[in-house]
Design a protein around this motif. Sequence first.
Motif: not given
Lengths: 111, 113
Positions: B32, B98-101, B34, B49, B103-104, B51
């Motif tokens: 995913y 999963t539950d996480k993002l 964003f 976003k 980030f850059g 998907f």
Amino acid sequence: DAGITQSPRHKVTETGTPVTLRCHQTENHRYMYWYRQDPGHGLRLIHYSYGVKDTDKGEVSDGYSVSRSKTEDFLLTLESATSSQTSVYFCAIRESTDTQYFGPGTRLTVL
Amino acid sequence: AQSVTQPDIHITVSEGASLELRCNYSYGATPYLFWYVQSPGQGLQLLLKYFSGDTLVQGIKGFEAEFKRSQSSFNLRKPSVHWSDAAEYFCAVGERNTDKLIFGTGTRLQVFP
């Protein structure tokens, strides 16, 4: 607007004192997250919750604890604040679409 | 492990010029993806976003992004920048189920009149 509020919005504290930040949501989302934002690092995950009393560690969890006793509130506690924890803290919720939405942030300064 | 790279720390453009912000990710499958924007002193606002499906996605404020699997990229574009677009832009990647993002580190955009 995902109905997320954070309190306090600004806080100055001294090294060694405990600090609790609150995240409140109004839309009954199951997943909630705490991030910290620092220059040059983007956002890094501290802890997250996938339900009442269900939490897990993120990338930078050392020195932090969390609690979630009801769906709408997710608390982040610094048991003994250090200067390295000076940061901007963001809470987020995750909708069923797997998209995260963020609160307005809390700026914490540890002297 | 997943990672996100935003190679440009700071970009300056003139108002009315076109914009492209780069984002490269490392992930074994289709993630995913964003883009978020953060104005000074504010929280993060979702711009768009990806998907699945059409690899060119449209977002708010006239922004679009294109997913290129072969280049592991998800670059953000806008044909004509407005002074109000000055902000910091973050790319993020999420693993499916999963539950996480992740980030850059962000790209700060400055717009000159």
